[in-house]
Design an enzyme around this catalytic site. Structure first.
Site, PDB file in Angstrom:
ATOM      1  CD  GLU A 199      40.735  32.979  60.395  1.00  0.00           C
ATOM      2  OE1 GLU A 199      40.368  32.187  59.533  1.00  0.00           O
ATOM      3  OE2 GLU A 199      41.113  32.619  61.526  1.00  0.00           O
TER       4      GLU A 199
ATOM      5  CE  LYS B   6      38.288  36.286  51.083  1.00  0.00           C
ATOM      6  NZ  LYS B   6      39.089  36.217  49.864  1.00  0.00           N
TER       7      LYS B   6
ATOM      8  CG  ASP C 162      44.569  37.828  47.022  1.00  0.00           C
ATOM      9  OD1 ASP C 162      43.732  36.972  46.681  1.00  0.00           O
ATOM     10  OD2 ASP C 162      44.759  38.889  46.416  1.00  0.00           O
TER      11      ASP C 162
ATOM     12  CE1 TYR D 176      40.294  28.446  54.830  1.00  0.00           C
ATOM     13  CE2 TYR D 176      42.276  29.766  54.620  1.00  0.00           C
ATOM     14  CZ  TYR D 176      41.211  29.115  54.054  1.00  0.00           C
ATOM     15  OH  TYR D 176      41.064  29.110  52.701  1.00  0.00           O
TER      16      TYR D 176
ATOM     17  CE  LYS E 248      37.586  40.565  48.894  1.00  0.00           C
ATOM     18  NZ  LYS E 248      36.951  39.873  47.813  1.00  0.00           N
TER      19      LYS E 248
ATOM     20  CB  CYS F   3      26.045  43.966  15.964  1.00  0.00           C
ATOM     21  SG  CYS F   3      27.082  42.647  16.590  1.00  0.00           S
TER      22      CYS F   3
ATOM     23  CB  CYS G  50      29.311  40.803  14.320  1.00  0.00           C
ATOM     24  SG  CYS G  50      27.693  40.884  13.533  1.00  0.00           S
TER      25      CYS G  50
ATOM     26  CB  CYS H 187      23.637  42.295  18.521  1.00  0.00           C
ATOM     27  SG  CYS H 187      23.604  41.391  16.993  1.00  0.00           S
TER      28      CYS H 187
ATOM     29  CB  CYS I  79      25.023  37.918  15.951  1.00  0.00           C
ATOM     30  SG  CYS I  79      26.450  38.835  16.552  1.00  0.00           S
TER      31      CYS I  79
HETATM   32  S1  IVH Z   1      37.263  30.434  55.458  1.00  0.00           S
HETATM   33  C1  IVH Z   1      33.983  27.627  55.217  1.00  0.00           C
HETATM   34  N1  IVH Z   1      39.334  31.881  56.143  1.00  0.00           N
HETATM   35  O1  IVH Z   1      38.907  33.158  50.699  1.00  0.00           O
HETATM   36  C2  IVH Z   1      35.324  28.216  55.179  1.00  0.00           C
HETATM   37  N2  IVH Z   1      38.901  31.601  53.825  1.00  0.00           N
HETATM   38  O2  IVH Z   1      36.652  34.224  49.237  1.00  0.00           O
HETATM   39  C3  IVH Z   1      35.539  29.054  53.990  1.00  0.00           C
HETATM   40  N3  IVH Z   1      40.524  32.677  52.368  1.00  0.00           N
HETATM   41  O3  IVH Z   1      37.846  30.095  49.316  1.00  0.00           O
HETATM   42  C4  IVH Z   1      36.839  29.712  53.932  1.00  0.00           C
HETATM   43  N4  IVH Z   1      41.801  33.507  53.948  1.00  0.00           N
HETATM   44  O4  IVH Z   1      40.382  30.489  49.681  1.00  0.00           O
HETATM   45  C5  IVH Z   1      38.616  31.394  55.116  1.00  0.00           C
HETATM   46  N5  IVH Z   1      41.139  33.104  56.895  1.00  0.00           N
HETATM   47  C6  IVH Z   1      40.428  32.614  55.895  1.00  0.00           C
HETATM   48  C7  IVH Z   1      40.779  32.849  54.545  1.00  0.00           C
HETATM   49  C8  IVH Z   1      39.981  32.317  53.538  1.00  0.00           C
HETATM   50  C9  IVH Z   1      41.629  33.376  52.642  1.00  0.00           C
HETATM   51  C10 IVH Z   1      40.029  32.378  50.996  1.00  0.00           C
HETATM   52  C11 IVH Z   1      39.609  30.951  50.749  1.00  0.00           C
HETATM   53  C12 IVH Z   1      38.178  31.035  50.317  1.00  0.00           C
HETATM   54  C13 IVH Z   1      38.108  32.431  49.800  1.00  0.00           C
HETATM   55  C14 IVH Z   1      36.690  32.953  49.771  1.00  0.00           C
END
Ligand code: IVH
Length: 724
Positions: free
Chosen positions: A141, A143, A145, A252, A340, A434, A436, A453, A459
């Site tokens: 699925e 991810k 943001d 999710y 990612k 350094c 500073c 340093c 420091c």
């Molecule tokens: S699963 C055990 N599913 O990504 C379950 N996370 O980098 C853990 N996130 O903290 C999360 N889309 O805020 C899951 N489809 C998705 C997601 C998702 C976004 C975020 C979530 C998590 C972060 C980790």
């Protein structure tokens, strides 16, 4: 009534003025009245949100706001920069109560390449002991943001909503979440009595653009991206502001739940939909890892067209029994991974290279850039890593450079566009002092990438960074003691060491003399400090800022040694042993029992172990530690409620090959049953599980007379007899 007083104005006079109809106010009176209202409303906000002790009724408070609004309407040019009408909703406040998550909110490990994904699958296969023909179904699925939130339902009714916070403790934002359209107040159909649904709160790109447009018109600061905007909007003190922000929610996962909701994650998603949640319609059940990778490519292609930001694809093992067996490691599940998207790049001019000094004295070069937008975020600074990096890439001030930003990682300079180099640009000479005011030598030890340093405790830059680390969110988390305060308090010699923070109250009179500081702000700061006088052991260890000891290592240490006293005593002994045996090649056991015990903690190699013992070898650190423990209370490590079992509290060592479950699963099971797993046998070992072809460890256990058992006996004990 509220106890607010204004100098030089009698109560009677204030009452008369406050009652004067807005139409009758002169310009001067209106200006004075707006000033009074700004101060008074701020005072009540503080009482209500921070102290949770309102002094006036809601109606009285609303009347104050209403009057402020009316006067501003009549005299728009008198609207003050600190007007309450601007403030509410403009800035998230730290006024939410804490919620301890019944089940921790996990994060995800990342994969950046197809190989990383293949490794993830291979790890799972090994852990579960799968055979060649056994397939793994994955749900893939997008991810999102945004920021994660947990919604608690009791008998189908929404009762509590919280942010993730640090995973263990979040903020109670129930009222705000109630105003998020996608959050059902009452679930449909049959639901578990207790059900915590977790998911992502996010803002659609179109709503984000509209919000920023409006904020620009209103002269307010713009949000950098939809994620910041979602986070700021959810953490509003006034829930009606959250309501206006049009946040959304994709469900999710689950947290605490009174019954297992499904046999597969895919079926769980279906149930979420039936209960009334929005589930990402793009989620896909993939029969094989290859299918999941194809999905990734497809989503990457769609990314620009979606109305929400995504930064990758999440793969989750669908079978719930497998998820349960896989469990988690260091706050991330073994059964899921975030694949990612590659980082985004942009070209810009590097105006100047400056040097930052870290809390352990490392000099880090920073590129100060002509601001440029990369992946929706304005970037003005990027890391240059170290001296060699600059030399290797021949990075010079004035160069046009390519920068990269990937997710939350600090942007970095990737390369120089040599064709655009200005004439006369000089090779960069890395400083050997350094920056500073003390200008101590900055030296580079053989084999080290960083220049450091040598000013150590003296420091001022290091002192500053150490204090900043000490009060930071994952350490002592002292809200209200930001870096500006630290800098000022240090300059006035009010704070020198961490312990001084807890003695700040002795300087109350001095603080009150400071410009802009009233009784209220001083009290707020003291309250914030007092609230942190008691701290869990792992956070305490992390706060010390020992090189290489991050949160995960601090947790391992806390878990192993359990109490500060024991940890300190053990580390002092380990330090003595190491001092007598400084040879790098020497085996830990030969150095001494305390040092060996430290090294026996899985994931603590000799580099980290040596940093820790070195810390305990410095008398000034011991002094600072002692000073600090006089001021604060460090709570013993509280192991998560593990099942009471025959092996709770015992130390186990596995040796030889286990055939029915992988070594990692065995370790995870033992820990879930309350035992500690060590990697070497010593007098402190209670039990040794002997697999096939066991070698010296089994022999040693026999010599020491330690209880031993074979794999079958272990499986029975672990509640996983063969054939499960
Ligand atoms: S699963 C055990 N599913 O990504 C379950 N996370 O980098 C853990 N996130 O903290 C999360 N889309 O805020 C899951 N489809 C998705 C997601 C998702 C976004 C975020 C979530 C998590 C972060 C980790």
């Amino acid at each position: 009534m509220h106890g607010f007083t204004l100098p030089c104005v009698s109560l009677a006079e204030r009452m008369t003025r406050a009652n004067k109809p807005v139409e009758d106010l002169t310009r001067e009176q209106a200006a004075a009245e707006l000033a009074r209202l700004a101060k008074e409303i701020a005072h009540h906000d503080d009482l209500y949100y921070r102290k949770s002790a309102p002094a006036i009724s809601d109606a009285e408070y609303d009347a104050l706001r209403q009057r402020n609004e009316e006067i501003e309407k009549r005299f728009p040019d008198l609207v003050r920069p600190d007007s309450p009408s601007k403030r509410v909703g403009a800035k998230p406040e730290a006024g939410f109560a804490e919620v301890r998550h019944a089940v921790p909110m996990l994060s995800l490990n990342n994969a950046f390449t197809r190989e990383d994904v293949a490794d993830f699958i291979a790890r799972i296969r090994r852990f579960l002991g799968l055979k060649d023909g056994d397939g793994i179904e994955l749900v893939a699925e997008p991810k999102i943001d945004g920021l994660s939130a947990s919604l608690r339902y009791e008998k189908g009714k929404f009762v509590l909503g919280a942010t993730r916070g640090d995973g263990a403790v979040g903020e109670n934002v129930t009222e705000n979440l109630r105003r998020v359209r996608d959050v059902p107040h009452q679930l449909k159909g049959r639901t578990p009595d207790i059900l915590e649904v977790r998911g992502e709160v996010y803002m659609a790109r179109s709503d984000f653009a509209a919000l920023n447009k409006q904020r620009e018109k209103d002269g307010l600061a713009l949000y950098a991206n939809p994620r910041n905007s979602a986070s700021g909007s959810l953490r509003q003190i006034d829930p009606s502001v959250t309501a206006e922000r049009k946040l959304r929610f994709f469900a999710y996962s689950w947290g605490e739940i009174s019954e297992t909701p499904a046999d597969s994650y895919w079926h769980f998603l279906e149930r979420l939909g039936r209960w009334g949640f929005h589930v990402n319609p793009k989620a896909k059940l993939c029969k094989s890892p290859d299918e999941a990778l194809a999905f990734y490519e497809q989503v990457a292609g769609l990314r620009a067209k979606l109305d929400y930001d995504i930064d990758g694809v999440v793969y989750k093992v669908s079978r719930i029994d497998w998820q349960q067996r896989l469990g988690m490691v260091s706050r991330a599940p073994r059964w899921a991974i975030a694949h990612k998207f590659p980082a985004e790049h942009a070209e810009t001019v590097l105006n100047k290279i400056t040097i930052q000094v870290g809390r352990t004295g490392t000099l880090t070069p920073v590129a100060n850039l002509e601001p440029v937008t990369v992946g929706g975020v304005v970037v003005a600074r990027a890391t240059l890593h170290n001296e060699d990096y600059i030399a290797e890439k021949d990075i010079r001030e004035g160069d046009t450079v390519v920068i990269q930003r990937a997710g939350d990682v600090i942007p970095q300079v990737l390369e120089v566009v040599k064709a655009k180099r200005p004439r006369g640009a000089k090779e960069y000479a890395f400083p050997t002092k350094c920056p500073c005011p003390l200008k101590s030598d900055a030296v580079r030890e053989p084999g080290e990438a960083a220049r450091r340093c040598t000013g150590a405790l003296a420091c001022p830059f290091q002192q500053f960074e150490r204090l900043r680390h000490f009060v930071s969110r994952d350490a002592f988390d002292i809200e209200g003691l930001g870096h500006v305060h630290i800098e000022k308090f240090r300059a006035e010699s009010l704070i020198d060491t961490p312990a001084d923070i807890f003695r700040l109250h002795k300087h109350k009179a001095k603080l009150l003399e400071r410009e802009g500081w009233g009784e209220q702000s001083v009290t707020n700061l003291f309250d914030a400090i007092e609230a942190r006088r008691t701290i869990p052991l792992d956070k305490f260890i992390y706060a010390l800022g020992i090189r290489q000891v991050g949160q995960a290592t601090a947790r391992l240490l806390a878990k192993h040694y359990r109490s500060l006293d024991r940890w300190q005593a053990e580390m002092r002994e380990a330090q003595k042993e190491r001092k007598k045996n400084p040879d790098e090649m020497k085996r830990a056991e030969e150095v001494g029992p305390h040092y060996a015990e430290l090294r026996s903690i899985e994931q603590i190699g000799f580099g980290v172990a040596d940093e820790i013992v070195e810390f305990f070898g410095e008398s000034h650190n011991l002094k600072a530690l002692e000073d600090l423990t006089d001021e604060v209370t460090v709570e013993d490590y509280a192991p998560p409620a593990a099942k009471k079992s025959a092996i709770s509290g015992k130390t186990i060592v596995f040796t030889g090959t286990l055939t029915a479950m992988g070594r990692n699963e065995a370790k995870a099971r033992a820990e879930a049953l309350g035992a500690t797993v060590a990697s070497s046998v010593s007098k402190k070992t209670d039990l040794v599980v002997v697999g096939a072809d066991a070698g010296s460890k089994a022999k040693k256990a026999e010599e020491l007379g330690i209880e031993m058992m074979d794999e079958d006996a272990w499986l029975k004990l672990a509640g996983a007899p063969r054939g499960e």
